[in-house]
Each structure stands twice: as C-alpha cells, then as structure tokens.
Scaffold this active site. Structure first.
Site, PDB file in Angstrom:
ATOM      1  N   CYS A  83       7.735  -0.792   5.118  1.00  0.00           N
ATOM      2  CA  CYS A  83       8.415   0.505   5.189  1.00  0.00           C
ATOM      3  C   CYS A  83       9.081   0.722   6.543  1.00  0.00           C
ATOM      4  CB  CYS A  83       7.428   1.635   4.923  1.00  0.00           C
ATOM      5  SG  CYS A  83       6.465   1.364   3.427  1.00  0.00           S
ATOM      6  N   GLY A 118       9.162   0.817 -11.959  1.00  0.00           N
ATOM      7  CA  GLY A 118       8.254   1.944 -11.740  1.00  0.00           C
ATOM      8  C   GLY A 118       6.877   1.501 -11.302  1.00  0.00           C
ATOM      9  N   ARG A 190      -0.175  15.087 -12.515  1.00  0.00           N
ATOM     10  CA  ARG A 190      -1.220  14.152 -12.939  1.00  0.00           C
ATOM     11  C   ARG A 190      -1.847  13.410 -11.753  1.00  0.00           C
ATOM     12  NH1 ARG A 190       0.883   8.725 -13.626  1.00  0.00           N
ATOM     13  NH2 ARG A 190       3.148   8.738 -13.631  1.00  0.00           N
ATOM     14  N   CYS A 201       2.857  12.286  -3.848  1.00  0.00           N
ATOM     15  CA  CYS A 201       3.267  10.913  -3.581  1.00  0.00           C
ATOM     16  C   CYS A 201       4.787  10.854  -3.603  1.00  0.00           C
ATOM     17  CB  CYS A 201       2.730   9.970  -4.654  1.00  0.00           C
ATOM     18  SG  CYS A 201       0.954  10.097  -4.946  1.00  0.00           S
ATOM     19  N   CYS A 202       5.383  10.115  -2.661  1.00  0.00           N
ATOM     20  CA  CYS A 202       6.836  10.003  -2.654  1.00  0.00           C
ATOM     21  C   CYS A 202       7.286   9.285  -3.927  1.00  0.00           C
ATOM     22  CB  CYS A 202       7.323   9.269  -1.409  1.00  0.00           C
ATOM     23  SG  CYS A 202       6.680   7.606  -1.231  1.00  0.00           S
TER      24      CYS A 202
END
Lengths: 384, 134
Positions: A83, A118, A190, A201-202
């Site tokens: 990152c 995903g 969720r 969460c990003c």
C-alpha cells in the site's frame, strides 16, 4: 533559504476512484499522468525520470503507461511496497531531485483490484500468518479489539471514523462513495472481521494518480507554484518475535518523528492530513502515532470534532480510503494530489481554508512479525 | 569460495513436513537458536536476533495468553467463520493461531493452551484454560 535542489510538487492529477473493469493499467494511469504534466505546465520531453508505484500491475507497468504518452529514453523505475508503493515512488522522486539526478520527475501510482473479482487483498502465500488464515481486515480487527479493551472506547467510536470519512467524501467528486452514512448504518452493515463491519473497511477498487516534482532551481526559473516536500521519510518495519503493542505501531511513530525533525515543523503546524484509514481503527491509532494528540487521547480528539472541518486539523478531507477505495499503489500518490489541491486553493467544495502545511501517511503490508512492511510520510509546505 | 563445502545452498523452509505442530507433551514444535537461545515459530533457519544458523528443533511452551482476537467472516484461505488470535506464549514468543472457542468465552489476556482439533482448519489451535478468567 530553500536549497536549489529542494523538491516541490508542482502538478498533479487523479482519475475518479471506482470499479473500472474496462480499463487496463495504462488505461487507468495514462490520463492521470497526462493530467499531471498539463497541470505542471510541462511537456513529455521535459520529464527526466519516472517512478511508478504499484502492487499488482505485473512486469514493466510504468513503461506500459508512459509509452502511451511517448515518454521513453529516461529511467523508469517500478516500485512495489504494497500500500506504500505509490508514496515510495514519490519518495524516490524527491531523492532523485535532491541528489541531482534530474530536475523534473513524474510519479505514477496505480492499481486495479477488480482484476481479482472482489474480496480481501491477495496476500503472499509464503507468509506463515497467511497460511494460518490472516487477511488484512483481521489484522486491523485484532488491533481494534485490543483498542476497545485498553481504552475508554466503544464500537460507536470506531463507526464515527467512517461517518466523518463519508461526510468528507460526499464533497469529493473523485471518491468512489459520495454519500453520507450514520453510525447505525455502519454498525448494521455485515460483519467482516469482528468488531469491524463492512462500512469500516475501505472498498476495493481501481485508481491512478500522478504528480510532477521539480527542483527548486527549475521551479524558480519557471515561476511555478505548488508545495515543497519539507520531509520525505520511508521506513521498513522491525521484526519482533515477541510482544508488540498493537496500539503503538512503531513504524508510524518512528517515521513521523523523523519527518517532523527533517521539516523543522510539527503536528501543531498542520492544516491538512491524509492518513492511511484502510480500516476505521487505523485512523484512531494514527492520530497518536502522528502526534496529533497524546497517546490515549485519540477518541476524544475525534468525538470533539478536532479532526474535521473547523477543528485543529482536517484529517482526510478527501474522504480517505474509506470513501475513495484503496487501489493499493495509487493511494499514496492520490493523497499527495489531494494535499496539492488544498495547498494551491483548488480543492473546491472541500477546500481547507488557507491551508499552508500538509502531511500524507501510508503504511504497507501485513507480514508476520512486523507492524507493517513499509511506512512513508511526507510533509508539504505551500511554495512562497 | 569455490570449495564444494562453501557453495551456499537455500534453506528448505517449505519442504513437506508431516510432523504434528503439537508435541506429545502438549508443547509447540518450533525452533531454538543454539547461540542466543531465541525461540522461533515456525522454526527459523537464520536467527533474527544474532544471525546464527545453528537453530535446532525445540519444544516451545503450549501455554500463553490471548492478546487479541477476531472472528473472520471473509477469507480466501478457509471456510468462514473462523477465529484467529495473537497468543503470547509463556516464554515471550508471539504467534498467530486459530482460537477454538465461542466468542462469548473470549477476552483479551485470557489464559489459553495449545490443542489439537479436527475443528480447526489447520488441525491445531488454542483453547481457553479451564476455569480461567482474564
């Protein structure tokens, strides 16, 4: 007196973050690179070096991008630091200018996460923690659990980070999410890794950003305005086989300390901070690591609105990774573009008024025995 | 450095190893540096503390405390949900492992012990010590 070889960011651009399944790596990044050149008022032939941060682009990603612009015959360096790859590319460009290797450098950050269809970020299977089932949300979830155990904090405090981020992101046309959310919506989304829910969460996504850096001598000659890199610090994590305080990630503390020392100004002088909010808990922990408050005071800082518009310092005016998404290699460069827009009064509806100084912070990676693999911190100051 | 004995070879750190992680005594099968005494799990081949390469298989303690934990609901590795935790072993080493207990029974700093279990996707994990409270 600013040295002739000091580096400044004088142009930047990014594409809208989101799910761009019909774009290749060059399709994502070439518009950002061209936008940065135009914003800087330079032509492709004036670029002396290119640094490209990415994690999942494959071989020669930087060359695949800049050939579309007709840039060649100059050193193109591809950088992976998870990152922190994009910010590491910025760091290398600053060093290249300071060391006199070039006067103008182009930095590109890019990644395309929709290629994975995903889910969580793909990690390296050789790592023993990965073999035992670690995923990035679990790393931060365990940090959050310990935070809730040690501090006078609740899951509502975690959710409040998302609420602030999404409020800021609602004013950012480059954000993937441009809608506000409530604490209840965040907590009712969720579960991903308890206590973190989906909206903490990003989001996954694709993106690209680019900046042009220039030496002080060249900047003065052209009369270009932007922001000077007052500090550019890159650290790697230190292996620790035993106890590690997860609320005190040493890599961000050490990087921040070195950055403030190099810049000659401190956290109290900042107007804008873009920090690595991949998950809600991260923002609370990093307030303390970056010295925006004393250890133990981060929840109060957020509750009192001191990191939002009208507070001491605006943290993540872009909406952060929680609103933009986190196309790994792109994020560190996108933070720098956001800072540039604020320090040149071009941030539109989300402009931080009279912003003079900004900090960008991004860590990289999860591997066994380290807080994180990499951490990059930049401090910027509006050019006179 | 062209003698046959001095030619460097890689370490076989991913070689197939069917020996159980949990020893017959309920300890953890790891490594210990013969030079400085540092423990490692999985067994290291180069000691990060002193850089010695004299590391032998060793039984590490099977007891420790649960520093933190999470139940994971999304994962490419194992069927979800499963629970992970960082365990600080009684000799100071920290490791990530499966935690084999309902969430309601878990707390930070809870005493836990190593166990073999068919319920774990790795075949082993940590369970709360009976009657323990954090």
């Amino acid at each position: 007196m600013i040295q002739d070889n000091a580096a400044s960011v004088i142009g930047g651009a990014m594409i809208k973050m989101g799910k761009h399944r019909e774009s290749s790596y060059s399709g994502l990044a070439a518009p950002a690179a061209l936008g940065a050149l135009r914003d800087a008022g330079i032509t492709k032939d004036e670029v002396g070096a290119v640094f490209c941060g990415h994690a999942f682009g494959g071989m020669l990603t930087g060359q695949r991008i800049v050939k579309e612009l007709g840039i060649g015959d100059v050193p193109v360096t591809n950088v992976d630091n998870a990152c922190s790859g994009g910010a590491t590319a910025v760091h290398l460009a600053v060093r290249a200018i300071e060391d006199g290797h070039c006067d103008i450098a182009l930095v590109i950050g890019v990644d395309k996460l929709t290629q994975f269809g995903g889910g969580t970020l793909p990690l390296v299977q050789e790592d023993p923690e990965v073999q035992n089932g670690i995923v990035m949300p679990a790393v931060y979830a365990m940090r959050a659990r310990r935070f809730l155990h040690e501090r006078d904090a609740t899951v509502e405090d975690l959710a409040a980070v998302s609420v602030k981020a999404r409020r800021h992101g609602a004013a950012n046309p480059y954000a993937q999410f441009q809608s506000e959310v409530t604490v209840e919506q965040v907590l009712d989304s969720r579960p991903i890794a308890d206590p973190l829910t989906l909206m903490q969460c990003c989001p996954t996504g694709d993106g690209a950003a680019a900046v042009v850096l220039m030496s002080e001598r060249e900047r003065k000659r052209r009369g270009a305005q932007g922001m000077r890199a007052a500090a550019s610090v890159l650290h790697s994590g230190q292996f620790e086989a035993g106890f590690r305080d997860m609320l005190r990630p040493e890599i961000s503390y050490h990087s921040a300390r070195d950055a403030y020392e190099a810049a000659g100004f401190g956290p109290e002088d900042l107007d804008v901070v873009e920090l690595h909010d991949a998950f809600t808990i991260a923002e609370l922990v990093y307030y303390e690591a970056l010295g925006l408050c004393e250890p133990g005071e981060s929840v109060g800082l957020l509750r009192d609105g001191r990191t939002a518009y009208g507070g001491d310092v605006v943290v993540n005016p872009s909406g952060g990774l929680l609103s933009k998404g986190h196309p790994v290699g792109a994020s560190g460069v996108a933070q720098v573009v956001e800072a540039l827009w604020h320090l040149t009064d071009r941030a539109g509806a989300r402009q931080v008024e009279n912003a003079q100084r900004a900090l960008t912070h991004v860590t990289g990676g999860g591997i066994a025995g380290l807080d994180h693999g990499a951490c990059t911190i930049h401090l910027f100051e509006r050019t006179a | 450095m062209t003698d046959q004995e001095s030619v460097l070879q890689p370490v076989p750190d991913t070689a197939a190893d069917d020996r159980p992680v949990v020893t017959e005594n309920g300890g953890l099968r790891g490594g210990r540096c013969q030079s400085c005494g540092a423990g490692s799990f999985p067994r290291a081949y180069i000691c990060p503390s002193c850089n010695s390469t004299e590391i032998h298989d060793a039984e590490l303690p099977g007891e420790g405390s649960l520093y933190t934990w999470t139940t994971v609901h999304i994962s490419p590795t194992f069927a979800t949900p499963y629970t992970l935790g960082y365990i600080d072993l009684s000799d100071g080493l920290r490791l990530l492992a499966q935690v084999l207990a309902p969430q309601e029974q878990l707390r930070c700093d809870l005493p836990v012990r190593l166990a073999t279990s068919d319920q774990s996707p790795t075949g082993w994990g940590f369970v709360p010590v009976e009657g323990a409270t954090a």
